[in-house]
Design a protein around this motif. Structure first.
Motif, mmCIF file in Angstrom:
data_model
loop_
_atom_site.group_PDB
_atom_site.id
_atom_site.type_symbol
_atom_site.label_atom_id
_atom_site.label_comp_id
_atom_site.label_asym_id
_atom_site.label_seq_id
_atom_site.Cartn_x
_atom_site.Cartn_y
_atom_site.Cartn_z
ATOM 1 N N VAL A 79 0.838 -1.203 0.000
ATOM 2 C CA VAL A 79 0.000 0.000 0.000
ATOM 3 C C VAL A 79 0.871 1.251 0.000
ATOM 4 N N TRP A 80 1.941 1.241 0.795
ATOM 5 C CA TRP A 80 2.840 2.398 0.863
ATOM 6 C C TRP A 80 3.463 2.697 -0.497
ATOM 7 N N VAL A 81 3.999 1.681 -1.157
ATOM 8 C CA VAL A 81 4.658 1.904 -2.445
ATOM 9 C C VAL A 81 3.664 2.415 -3.481
ATOM 10 N N TYR A 82 2.506 1.791 -3.541
ATOM 11 C CA TYR A 82 1.516 2.216 -4.535
ATOM 12 C C TYR A 82 1.008 3.627 -4.250
ATOM 13 N N THR A 83 0.825 3.969 -2.985
ATOM 14 C CA THR A 83 0.367 5.312 -2.642
ATOM 15 C C THR A 83 1.430 6.352 -2.990
ATOM 16 N N TRP A 84 2.672 5.966 -2.822
ATOM 17 C CA TRP A 84 3.803 6.860 -3.011
ATOM 18 C C TRP A 84 3.934 7.325 -4.464
ATOM 19 N N ILE A 85 3.828 6.412 -5.406
ATOM 20 C CA ILE A 85 4.198 6.772 -6.780
ATOM 21 C C ILE A 85 3.134 6.465 -7.828
ATOM 22 N N THR A 86 1.873 6.435 -7.440
ATOM 23 C CA THR A 86 0.805 6.379 -8.436
ATOM 24 C C THR A 86 0.217 7.776 -8.630
ATOM 25 N N ASN A 87 -0.290 8.024 -9.828
ATOM 26 C CA ASN A 87 -0.970 9.283 -10.130
ATOM 27 C C ASN A 87 -2.458 9.081 -10.369
ATOM 28 N N ARG A 88 -2.837 7.866 -10.723
ATOM 29 C CA ARG A 88 -4.231 7.556 -11.003
ATOM 30 C C ARG A 88 -4.711 6.468 -10.044
ATOM 31 N N PRO A 89 -5.993 6.484 -9.708
ATOM 32 C CA PRO A 89 -6.497 5.487 -8.750
ATOM 33 C C PRO A 89 -6.494 4.077 -9.322
ATOM 34 N N ILE A 90 -6.282 3.115 -8.446
ATOM 35 C CA ILE A 90 -6.372 1.696 -8.777
ATOM 36 C C ILE A 90 -7.489 1.115 -7.920
ATOM 37 N N SER A 91 -8.333 0.298 -8.491
ATOM 38 C CA SER A 91 -9.497 -0.212 -7.768
ATOM 39 C C SER A 91 -9.075 -1.020 -6.545
ATOM 40 N N ASP A 92 -9.949 -1.035 -5.538
ATOM 41 C CA ASP A 92 -9.664 -1.813 -4.335
ATOM 42 C C ASP A 92 -9.532 -3.300 -4.667
ATOM 43 N N GLU A 93 -10.296 -3.772 -5.637
ATOM 44 C CA GLU A 93 -10.231 -5.189 -6.013
ATOM 45 C C GLU A 93 -8.851 -5.550 -6.547
ATOM 46 N N VAL A 94 -8.322 -4.701 -7.421
ATOM 47 C CA VAL A 94 -6.997 -4.952 -7.990
ATOM 48 C C VAL A 94 -5.931 -4.805 -6.907
ATOM 49 N N MET A 95 -6.049 -3.781 -6.070
ATOM 50 C CA MET A 95 -5.063 -3.573 -5.020
ATOM 51 C C MET A 95 -5.052 -4.730 -4.038
ATOM 52 N N ALA A 96 -6.211 -5.294 -3.761
ATOM 53 C CA ALA A 96 -6.277 -6.439 -2.849
ATOM 54 C C ALA A 96 -5.471 -7.611 -3.397
ATOM 55 N N ARG A 97 -5.548 -7.854 -4.695
ATOM 56 C CA ARG A 97 -4.798 -8.967 -5.293
ATOM 57 C C ARG A 97 -3.306 -8.660 -5.316
ATOM 58 N N VAL A 98 -2.945 -7.399 -5.555
ATOM 59 C CA VAL A 98 -1.537 -7.003 -5.492
ATOM 60 C C VAL A 98 -0.975 -7.352 -4.115
ATOM 61 N N ILE A 99 -1.722 -6.999 -3.081
ATOM 62 C CA ILE A 99 -1.302 -7.285 -1.710
ATOM 63 C C ILE A 99 -1.142 -8.786 -1.493
ATOM 64 N N GLN A 100 -2.102 -9.553 -1.936
ATOM 65 C CA GLN A 100 -2.045 -11.001 -1.730
ATOM 66 C C GLN A 100 -0.850 -11.623 -2.432
ATOM 67 N N GLU A 101 -0.544 -11.163 -3.624
ATOM 68 C CA GLU A 101 0.559 -11.748 -4.385
ATOM 69 C C GLU A 101 1.918 -11.396 -3.779
ATOM 70 N N TYR A 102 1.959 -10.301 -2.994
ATOM 71 C CA TYR A 102 3.224 -9.944 -2.348
ATOM 72 C C TYR A 102 3.340 -10.545 -0.947
ATOM 73 N N ALA A 103 2.304 -11.249 -0.527
ATOM 74 C CA ALA A 103 2.251 -11.730 0.857
ATOM 75 C C ALA A 103 2.588 -13.206 1.027
ATOM 76 N N TYR A 104 2.984 -13.883 -0.043
ATOM 77 C CA TYR A 104 3.348 -15.293 0.109
ATOM 78 C C TYR A 104 4.569 -15.416 1.018
ATOM 79 N N PRO A 105 4.653 -16.471 1.794
ATOM 80 C CA PRO A 105 5.766 -16.624 2.745
ATOM 81 C C PRO A 105 7.135 -16.544 2.051
ATOM 82 N N GLY A 106 8.032 -15.807 2.669
ATOM 83 C CA GLY A 106 9.411 -15.746 2.193
ATOM 84 C C GLY A 106 9.755 -14.546 1.340
ATOM 85 N N ILE A 107 8.762 -13.864 0.765
ATOM 86 C CA ILE A 107 9.047 -12.746 -0.133
ATOM 87 C C ILE A 107 9.803 -11.634 0.574
ATOM 88 N N VAL A 108 9.350 -11.288 1.779
ATOM 89 C CA VAL A 108 9.948 -10.141 2.461
ATOM 90 C C VAL A 108 11.396 -10.401 2.856
#
Length: 330
Positions: free
Chosen positions: A212-241
């Motif tokens: 959420v921080w990265v997307y808020t930081w450098i987007t200029n146009r809104p992204i739907s909550d549905e799409v953002m939710a999937r972005v979050i899920q795909e970055y949340a798999y164990p081990g990524i961080v």
């Protein structure tokens, strides 16, 4: 060997940089919108999902790498000449789903989770971008993708840079986006230290907040909550961080820039389309206007400025699709 100087930041871009990092309070509010989002179950070989009427198939393959094997996850849609899509941070194959929907009727669209991201390998190994790119290229050869178009965004473009330079016989066309090319100034990359030190500072510890921080930081146009939710899920798999910061401890933005200037740019021979956000805060459009001069041996070079910010694949998907469509006619 002469070392190039950093390019001064255009006044317009410097003004855009001033105070553009969002406040913690604003991030707290946006994260709260996604408090209900739970982790997504991992996919299995052959699983399918339908997005906008197009069937996407999940694949897993073990390919040689790191003196052993690497498990890759990629998603495929359509048949025909191949387009390989490579995402950036904090993204996954899903970043390219609008373009895959658009091209699946005529092309074999393959979107890969880069090593360390999504559902691909996250164990220790070679996280130099050139090393990871060579491993990715080996995987593509294994699945029969021997000639292909390649389209990259952000960190995906870093790896695509090496593939286009080291394997010109395989790359038909190159669409490159949202990554420093010939010009660079470290003032435009404050995120480098943050990402490099993430394992110690905990900057990525909460993947929901980080995305959420990265997307808020450098987007200029809104992204739907549905799409953002999937972005979050795909970055949340164990081990990524834990895996992703390895890239930032294996090289620097300066090293990447010098490698492009000294070796990579002159090695690209296929047609190239440079895609950049017109309002990108960390990638001033002035740095790309004369891209033809920086890529002297490419068959052709075009520049497309997207009306969004950094994440234009999702901010302005139609314009992104049209830029790629232009690439495919070159």
């Amino acid at each position: 060997m002469e070392t190039p100087e950093y390019t001064p930041i255009p006044e317009r871009a410097a003004q855009a940089m001033a105070g553009f990092i969002p406040s913690e309070e604003s991030i707290d509010k946006k994260v709260a919108q996604f408090a209900h989002i739970s982790p997504r179950d991992e996919d299995k070989e052959g699983d399918t999902e339908v997005i906008d009427g197009v069937t996407f198939t999940h694949h897993f393959v073990d390919a040689p790498g790191d003196y052993d094997v690497i498990r890759w996850h990629y998603v495929e849609a359509g048949v025909g000449e191949a387009i390989v899509f490579l995402h950036g941070i904090p993204d996954s194959w899903y970043q390219w789903h609008p373009q895959m929907v658009a091209f699946a009727s005529s092309y074999r669209c393959i979107a890969v989770d880069l090593k360390g991201y999504g559902q691909s390998e996250k164990s220790a190994g070679d996280y130099r971008h050139e090393g990871a790119a060579e491993e990715l290229y080996t995987m593509l050869q294994q699945i029969g993708v021997t000639k292909f178009n390649i389209v990259g965004h952000d960190r995906g473009s870093v790896q695509a840079d090496f593939i286009a330079a080291n394997h010109p016989e395989s790359v038909l066309r190159y669409g490159r986006g949202e990554q420093h090319l010939y010009h660079f100034n470290p003032v435009l990359a404050p995120q480098e230290a943050l990402f490099r030190d993430a394992p110690w500072t905990g900057a990525m510890e909460d993947p929901k907040r980080f995305a959420v921080w990265v997307y808020t930081w450098i987007t200029n146009r809104p992204i739907s909550d549905e799409v953002m939710a999937r972005v979050i899920q795909e970055y949340a798999y164990p081990g990524i961080v834990r895996a992703v910061p390895r890239y930032f401890n294996s090289s620097t933005f300066r090293q990447e820039w010098l490698t492009r200037r000294r070796r990579l740019l002159k090695a690209w021979t296929c047609p190239v389309v440079i895609m950049q956000g017109y309002g990108s805060k960390t990638q001033p459009r002035e740095f790309y206007e004369k891209a033809r001069e920086y890529i002297p041996n490419a068959k052709d070079v075009a520049v497309h400025f997207m009306p969004g910010g950094h994440f234009w694949t999702l901010e302005c998907p139609d314009e992104t699709t049209e830029a790629i469509r232009h690439l495919l006619t070159m």
